[in-house]
Design a protein around this motif. Structure first.
Motif, PDB file in Angstrom:
ATOM      1  N   UNK A  83       0.836  -1.203   0.000  1.00 26.35           N
ATOM      2  CA  UNK A  83       0.000   0.000   0.000  1.00 26.35           C
ATOM      3  C   UNK A  83       0.870   1.251   0.000  1.00 26.35           C
ATOM      4  N   UNK A  84       1.894   1.263   0.829  1.00 24.87           N
ATOM      5  CA  UNK A  84       2.797   2.416   0.891  1.00 24.87           C
ATOM      6  C   UNK A  84       3.516   2.602  -0.442  1.00 24.87           C
ATOM      7  N   UNK A  85       4.007   1.510  -1.007  1.00 28.74           N
ATOM      8  CA  UNK A  85       4.747   1.593  -2.266  1.00 28.74           C
ATOM      9  C   UNK A  85       3.865   2.132  -3.382  1.00 28.74           C
ATOM     10  N   UNK A  86       2.686   1.549  -3.542  1.00 26.12           N
ATOM     11  CA  UNK A  86       1.829   1.935  -4.663  1.00 26.12           C
ATOM     12  C   UNK A  86       1.155   3.279  -4.434  1.00 26.12           C
ATOM     13  N   UNK A  87       0.980   3.680  -3.177  1.00 24.22           N
ATOM     14  CA  UNK A  87       0.482   5.031  -2.911  1.00 24.22           C
ATOM     15  C   UNK A  87       1.505   6.085  -3.294  1.00 24.22           C
ATOM     16  N   UNK A  88       2.769   5.696  -3.321  1.00 25.81           N
ATOM     17  CA  UNK A  88       3.847   6.641  -3.636  1.00 25.81           C
ATOM     18  C   UNK A  88       4.146   6.702  -5.121  1.00 25.81           C
ATOM     19  N   UNK A  89       3.527   5.789  -5.885  1.00 26.43           N
ATOM     20  CA  UNK A  89       3.766   5.723  -7.332  1.00 26.43           C
ATOM     21  C   UNK A  89       2.441   5.922  -8.055  1.00 26.43           C
ATOM     22  N   UNK A  90       2.378   6.919  -8.914  1.00 26.91           N
ATOM     23  CA  UNK A  90       1.204   7.113  -9.771  1.00 26.91           C
ATOM     24  C   UNK A  90       1.557   6.614 -11.162  1.00 26.91           C
ATOM     25  N   UNK A  91       0.653   5.839 -11.722  1.00 28.58           N
ATOM     26  CA  UNK A  91       0.952   5.231 -13.016  1.00 28.58           C
ATOM     27  C   UNK A  91      -0.239   5.378 -13.941  1.00 28.58           C
ATOM     28  N   UNK A  92       0.001   5.935 -15.120  1.00 29.62           N
ATOM     29  CA  UNK A  92      -1.020   6.010 -16.158  1.00 29.62           C
ATOM     30  C   UNK A  92      -0.644   4.966 -17.200  1.00 29.62           C
ATOM     31  N   UNK A  93      -1.420   3.890 -17.251  1.00 28.54           N
ATOM     32  CA  UNK A  93      -1.104   2.769 -18.130  1.00 28.54           C
ATOM     33  C   UNK A  93      -1.462   3.077 -19.583  1.00 28.54           C
ATOM     34  N   UNK A  94      -0.974   2.223 -20.470  1.00 29.90           N
ATOM     35  CA  UNK A  94      -1.293   2.379 -21.886  1.00 29.90           C
ATOM     36  C   UNK A  94      -2.796   2.302 -22.124  1.00 29.90           C
ATOM     37  N   UNK A  95      -3.422   1.340 -21.470  1.00 24.43           N
ATOM     38  CA  UNK A  95      -4.857   1.159 -21.616  1.00 24.43           C
ATOM     39  C   UNK A  95      -5.554   1.961 -20.530  1.00 24.43           C
ATOM     40  N   UNK A  96      -6.085   3.116 -20.906  1.00 28.08           N
ATOM     41  CA  UNK A  96      -6.702   3.999 -19.930  1.00 28.08           C
ATOM     42  C   UNK A  96      -8.062   3.468 -19.525  1.00 28.08           C
ATOM     43  N   UNK A  97      -8.347   3.541 -18.229  1.00 22.19           N
ATOM     44  CA  UNK A  97      -9.600   3.006 -17.722  1.00 22.19           C
ATOM     45  C   UNK A  97     -10.278   4.027 -16.821  1.00 22.19           C
ATOM     46  N   UNK A  98     -11.505   4.350 -17.170  1.00 27.13           N
ATOM     47  CA  UNK A  98     -12.344   5.177 -16.311  1.00 27.13           C
ATOM     48  C   UNK A  98     -13.527   4.343 -15.853  1.00 27.13           C
ATOM     49  N   UNK A  99     -14.161   4.768 -14.771  1.00 24.40           N
ATOM     50  CA  UNK A  99     -15.217   3.975 -14.168  1.00 24.40           C
ATOM     51  C   UNK A  99     -16.553   4.699 -14.257  1.00 24.40           C
ATOM     52  N   UNK A 100     -17.627   3.938 -14.102  1.00 26.16           N
ATOM     53  CA  UNK A 100     -18.954   4.532 -14.097  1.00 26.16           C
ATOM     54  C   UNK A 100     -19.043   5.552 -12.966  1.00 26.16           C
ATOM     55  N   UNK A 101     -19.675   6.679 -13.249  1.00 25.75           N
ATOM     56  CA  UNK A 101     -19.783   7.745 -12.263  1.00 25.75           C
ATOM     57  C   UNK A 101     -19.395   9.074 -12.884  1.00 25.75           C
ATOM     58  N   UNK A 102     -19.341  10.089 -12.053  1.00 25.78           N
ATOM     59  CA  UNK A 102     -19.028  11.427 -12.551  1.00 25.78           C
ATOM     60  C   UNK A 102     -17.529  11.604 -12.766  1.00 25.78           C
ATOM     61  N   UNK A 103     -17.180  12.670 -13.472  1.00 27.29           N
ATOM     62  CA  UNK A 103     -15.758  13.010 -13.658  1.00 27.29           C
ATOM     63  C   UNK A 103     -15.101  13.236 -12.301  1.00 27.29           C
ATOM     64  N   UNK A 104     -15.801  13.937 -11.424  1.00 27.40           N
ATOM     65  CA  UNK A 104     -15.251  14.236 -10.094  1.00 27.40           C
ATOM     66  C   UNK A 104     -14.947  12.932  -9.326  1.00 27.40           C
TER      67      UNK A 104
END
Length: 603
Positions: free
Chosen positions: A432-453
């Motif tokens: 959790x600490x490691x991945x919270x410290x790394x932001x990654x935008x993958x090749x395959x972008x994924x958004x979820x149902x819901x608002x932009x916010x």
């Protein structure tokens, strides 16, 4: 190297804890079932008393002590009293049965809820390598249909598994008490039903296992078609996809028929056994009733037939339960396969390390997706990236660029060598600490149902509106968001279906920025935006995230030429590292890519 599956632990070891919170209704159900059966067994006795004592005025020794206590003055009162007791017994039995149905339903539904939650949490803990071993459609099937099968059998076990033996024992005792010579008839039904159950279990399990795999295949075809709906329509492949789905549906139908046709014979055979026993009992019992001096009355024969039917029906019910267990075993194995899957990436115990600066070092790293040292995707990677440095990564398709950066947050683990952040092996950090410290935008972008916010707050659940706007400014997303009538409250639909590819990329970049990471990885994440917007995004990252280590994978040299250093990947190795000017002087690969892209621009 982690083993693929765990070898220890029984098949039920992961399921028993799922009963937690619903054990009281599960505990009450057997007692309610016993009450229902006990009252149900009383009814034939009362029927015998009603027939013999009320209609034929014969001694009803089966309930003589009870009858003598009743305030009965004449035959009509006798019929009314005994008939009333039968109605009362039936109503109480119905009440106990209804309560048992409710408690077993509550217990089984609670069990299914806990099991689904545990399965989902287990799947969430999978690494990419773990997930690669299962089809997505298969994982969906295991958390839905397979859990439903286990829920149904659990409910049946709470009721039928208690009801059938208690009914058999009590009814058999009463039948032998009336006439042991006639009651022995239904004993001959036991081996017939036992052989039938054995055949069903031996043959049925394999057939249902095949059927569930066909379900996986069909669900996979549906899922793939829905996800790629735009591609299907753009290539006018609807007929092809329809034919492919029909083939899957046909295969599933054949597997279902093959599995079910064996069981379709069970009910007729079992009913034949039951009615044969009934007819034999009726014939032999009728002869005994009319024998001179016989102690067997018509009421006794009536109750004896009822008890024999109860015993044989219980055997039939038990056989159906055993058949159901054989069918459910396939689902049980599939669910346990998820739990037995050995996690190859886990957090160390009691780790307190924090990522403070974002310095990265690769020390002779080898990696293989197949865990085969002879088939390496990354070979002997040695690299040091300073904290706050901006590093570009270029190379052809399949050269290992994405694989390289996925090792940093431990989406995969290295086969040999080590990756260190701030001087500590990434395997020493809590995940959790490691991945919270790394932001990654993958090749395959994924958004979820819901608002932009809502989607942006995946990066920071507590982000204020000002922080969200600031991140979107950096990612050049605010300009198109505000053109929507609902602005940041615009619903994106499933997977961000109502935004373009470039808009989706910018939203994903903004979401990553909101994490305020120590390390930011952009994996070809501006490929769908124009060159001017790409430059503005890079300038925004450079000006506002000065202390963040930034790794930018790109196909366009223009996207990385102003980076502090650029890594050139070739066949899973680092071919060269340097600034744009240095690589132009000494890297033939870099010069060729640069020349091809500048020619395209000039053209």
């Amino acid at each position: 190297m982690a083993q693929k599956t765990k070898k220890n632990g029984g098949a039920l070891s992961e399921l028993l804890p799922c009963t937690a919170g619903y054990r009281l209704p599960a505990f009450l159900t057997p007692f309610l079932m016993i009450g229902e059966v006990a009252l149900e067994v009383m009814i034939p006795l009362l029927m015998a008393a009603l027939v013999d004592g009320g209609l034929y005025h014969k001694n009803t020794y089966q309930l003589q002590s009870l009858i003598e206590r009743l305030p009965i003055g004449n035959n009509l009162q006798f019929v009314l009293w005994v008939g009333g007791l039968m109605v009362l017994a039936a109503l109480l039995s119905l009440t106990f049965g209804a309560l048992a149905a409710r408690t077993s339903a509550v217990a089984s539904m609670g069990f299914a809820k806990n099991l689904r939650k545990k399965l989902f949490e287990r799947i969430q803990s999978f690494s990419f390598r773990n997930t690669d071993r299962f089809q997505t459609s298969s994982l969906v099937m295991r958390t839905t249909t397979d859990v439903n099968n286990l829920q149904n059998i659990y409910q049946q076990l709470l009721r039928i598994f208690v009801r059938t033996p208690v009914m058999m024992i009590l009814a058999a005792i009463m039948a032998f008490r009336i006439n042991a010579e006639l009651a022995v008839i239904f004993v001959f039904a036991i081996p017939v039903i036992a052989v039938l159950m054995y055949v069903m279990i031996r043959v049925g399990f394999k057939r249902f296992e095949v059927m569930l795999k066909k379900y996986d295949k069909m669900n996979g075809a549906v899922q793939e078609n829905l996800i790629a709906a735009r591609v299907v329509k753009s290539f006018v492949r609807e007929k092809y996809e329809t034919d492919k789905f029909n083939d899957s549906a046909d295969d599933l139908q054949k597997a279902q028929i093959h599995a079910q046709k064996l069981f379709s014979l069970s009910s007729p055979i079992q009913l034949a056994v039951m009615w044969t026993c009934t007819l034999v009992l009726l014939a032999l019992g009728g002869m005994k009733v009319i024998e001179p001096g016989s102690t067997l009355n018509i009421g006794d024969l009536t109750s004896l037939m009822s008890y024999s039917t109860q015993v044989i029906s219980s055997l039939l019910m038990l056989s159906f339960l055993v058949i159901g267990l054989s069918m459910t075993k396939a689902s049980l194995d599939r669910v346990n396969e998820i739990f037995r899957e050995q996690l190859d990436i886990v957090s160390p115990e009691n780790s307190t390390l924090k990522v403070e600066r974002g310095e990265i070092e690769f020390d002779h790293v080898d990696f293989s997706y197949s865990d085969n040292p002879d088939v390496l995707n990354l070979k002997d990677i040695c690299l040091h990236i300073r904290a706050g440095e901006t590093v570009g990564i270029i190379g052809g398709t399949g050269e290992g660029k994405s694989t390289l950066v996925q090792l940093i947050p431990r989406l995969y683990d290295a086969l040999h060598g080590s990756i260190r952040i701030d001087g500590h092996d990434v395997r020493e950090y809590d995940l959790v600490e490691l991945r919270d410290s790394v932001s990654m935008v993958l090749q395959k972008n994924m958004l979820f149902s819901g608002s932009i916010r809502d989607n942006l707050r995946w990066g920071n659940p507590n982000a204020s509106d000002e922080q969200i706007r600031a991140a979107c400014d950096i990612a050049c997303a605010d300009e198109f968001i505000m053109r929507f009538p609902d602005g940041y409250d615009t619903d994106l639909g499933q997977g961000g279906s109502n935004v373009s590819g470039g808009q989706k990329q910018r939203l994903c970049i903004a979401r990553a920025i909101l994490k305020q990471p120590k390390i930011l990885i952009l994996d070809d994440s501006t490929s769908a935006v124009d060159t001017a917007t790409d430059e503005r995004i890079r300038r925004g990252l450079r000006d506002t995230l000065k202390d963040t280590t930034k790794l930018i994978i790109a196909q366009r040299i223009a996207s990385v030429m102003n980076a502090d250093r650029i890594i050139v990947m070739d066949q899973g190795r680092i071919s060269d590292v340097g600034t744009h000017e240095e690589l132009m002087q000494r890297s033939e690969i870099y010069r060729e890519v640069y020349a091809s892209q500048t020619k395209e621009v000039a053209a």
